[in-house]
Structures are given as structure tokens and as C-alpha cells.
Design an enzyme around this catalytic site. Structure first.
Site, PDB file in Angstrom:
ATOM      1  N   TYR A   2       0.838  -1.204   0.000  1.00 55.97           N
ATOM      2  CA  TYR A   2       0.000   0.000   0.000  1.00 55.97           C
ATOM      3  C   TYR A   2       0.876   1.257   0.000  1.00 55.97           C
ATOM      4  O   TYR A   2       0.646   2.176  -0.796  1.00 55.97           O
ATOM      5  CB  TYR A   2      -0.914  -0.014   1.220  1.00 55.97           C
ATOM      6  N   LYS A  51       1.096   4.135  -3.042  1.00 53.25           N
ATOM      7  CA  LYS A  51       0.780   5.547  -2.843  1.00 53.25           C
ATOM      8  C   LYS A  51       1.981   6.438  -3.154  1.00 53.25           C
ATOM      9  O   LYS A  51       1.808   7.565  -3.651  1.00 53.25           O
ATOM     10  CB  LYS A  51       0.276   5.776  -1.416  1.00 53.25           C
TER      11      LYS A  51
END
Length: 241
Positions: free
Chosen positions: A145, A149
């Protein structure tokens, strides 16, 4: 006609953003696997992790929109997934691939199609990427994750740099929404501390009522957008708004 196209507009932050803009008389299109109870939003059901279906659906939508008289058009890359919360050696190849696919491959492809399709349109054109503070802060258990990002932030900077050189180019910015009371937060709190060392911090945020509401995030994003607060390429934490 002012147009908003948002991915993942049926739940959480995406739904709140869709509701905010449609209430301000924007024409809002949501691309998501599920639908919501928002009556004025045009909801298109598509699995954004399926590239062929997503590309065909998005191209078809853009062609329909281009036949209208448009005064502004914005793509909001909002859909995303946290994936399995655990250290990287405990992740499956499928889970890793699914997270990277939805969080970064799909936004790249949609941004590419959006820019190409709107080249001949002269109006306010922009891409708003919903990123995360996890792009700059490593969280143990969120390796994929955080990586996705960070990639979103670099996508934002690179696209902005390219578009600055083009007449009637597309503005591209990224926003960090802060810690928001969504299903993702529920997933985090249900994780074991052995998989996520920061677990207690997120439990405390919920218990102390320190999570942002999705409505607050949507209101802030709308204000930042309509007041043109950010320059092309900006990456902004809405907690500083």
C-alpha cells in the site's frame, strides 16, 4: 456542464465526494464494482481491476461526454485497496498484484486515456489523485500500500511536469485525506498486532473520535478544487487546509 468522473464512487470517501459535487450541480459519473443510493449520480458498474473492461468502459464514457458542451472535466482517481495487512513475506502474489493493479496501474491507465481523449477540449481539465500520508511514512504491514501511494505521488508530479509544457494541458494534483472513518479503518482495527505494529494507534483514533468523517474530506476537497488553491503538481495534505 461541469463533469466529475470518480473511481470508487459508491462507498466511503468516493461516495461522499460524489454526493458533494452532484449537490453542487456537477454531472457526476462513478466507476465502481458496486452502486450506492445516490440518485443523481450516473453509476457505471465495472471491475476496475479488470484492465480490458475498465479501458473499454472509460473510452466509451469519454466519447459520450465529449459530445456535450463541457465547461470543466475532472478525473478523480479514488478507488484503492489496503490489501492484506502483514509483513511482505506473508503476502501472496495474487494479493500483491491486486493491490498494485487497483492502486496504481488503473490510475495510470485512466489518466493516460483521460489526457489523450480531452486534448481537443478547451476548458478546465484536471486529474485529482487521492493519495495517502503512507506515501511518505513506512508502516510495517503496509509495504504494498505504501509503495503504491508513493507511486501515485510520482505519477502526479511527472504528469504535471509533462502537461505544463502543453497549451491547454491537464492539471494534476494529489491529496492526502488524513485518517478517515471508512471500511478501510475497520479492516485495520481487526488486524492482529503481530501483523501490524501500529494497531493501537488506529484503535485509539477511533475510540477518541479523532477520525475524519467522509463528509469533511469531501467538503475540503471541493473547496480546494473550486478555489483553485493548488498549483499543478502539488501534493497536499488536507489536514493543512
Amino acid at each position: 456542464m461541469d463533469v466529475i468522473i470518480i473511481t470508487g464512487g459508491s462507498k466511503g470517501i468516493g461516495k461522499a465526494i460524489a454526493k458533494k459535487y452532484v449537490n453542487k450541480n456537477y454531472k457526476v459519473y462513478s466507476l465502481a464494482r458496486s452502486t450506492s443510493d445516490l440518485k443523481k449520480v450516473t453509476q457505471i458498474t465495472v471491475d476496475l481491476s479488470n484492465l480490458n473492461d475498465t479501458e473499454a468502459c472509460f473510452k466509451n464514457l469519454l466519447e459520450k461526454i465529449k459530445k456535450q458542451i463541457i465547461t470543466s472535466i475532472t478525473l478523480i482517481n479514488n478507488a484503492g485497496r489496503l490489501g492484506k495487512i502483514s509483513t511482505i513475506e506473508n503476502l501472496t502474489s495474487n494479493d500483491i498484484t491486486n493491490t498494485i493493479q487497483l492502486n496504481i496501474a488503473t490510475p495510470i491507465i485512466l489518466t493516460s486515456l483521460f489526457i489523450k481523449s480531452t486534448q481537443s477540449i478547451t476548458c478546465k481539465k484536471q486529474v485529482i489523485n487521492i493519495s495517502s500520508g503512507a506515501a511518505t511514512k513506512p508502516y510495517e504491514g503496509w509495504s504494498v500500500y505504501c509503495t503504491s501511494k508513493a507511486a501515485i505521488d510520482m505519477l502526479t508530479k511527472t504528469v504535471a511536469s509533462e502537461q505544463k509544457l502543453i497549451k491547454n494541458g491537464v492539471k494534476c494534483i494529489a491529496l492526502y485525506p488524513g485518517v478517515v472513518d471508512t471500511n478501510m479503518q475497520s479492516q485495520i482495527r481487526e488486524t492482529s498486532e503481530s501483523d501490524f505494529k501500529n494497531l493501537q494507534r488506529f484503535i485509539n483514533l477511533k475510540e477518541n473520535k479523532e477520525l475524519y468523517t467522509t463528509e469533511f474530506v469531501a467538503d475540503t476537497i471541493y473547496k480546494i478544487d473550486t478555489e483553485n488553491r493548488l498549483e499543478n503538481g502539488a501534493i497536499f495534505d488536507i489536514r493543512n487546509a
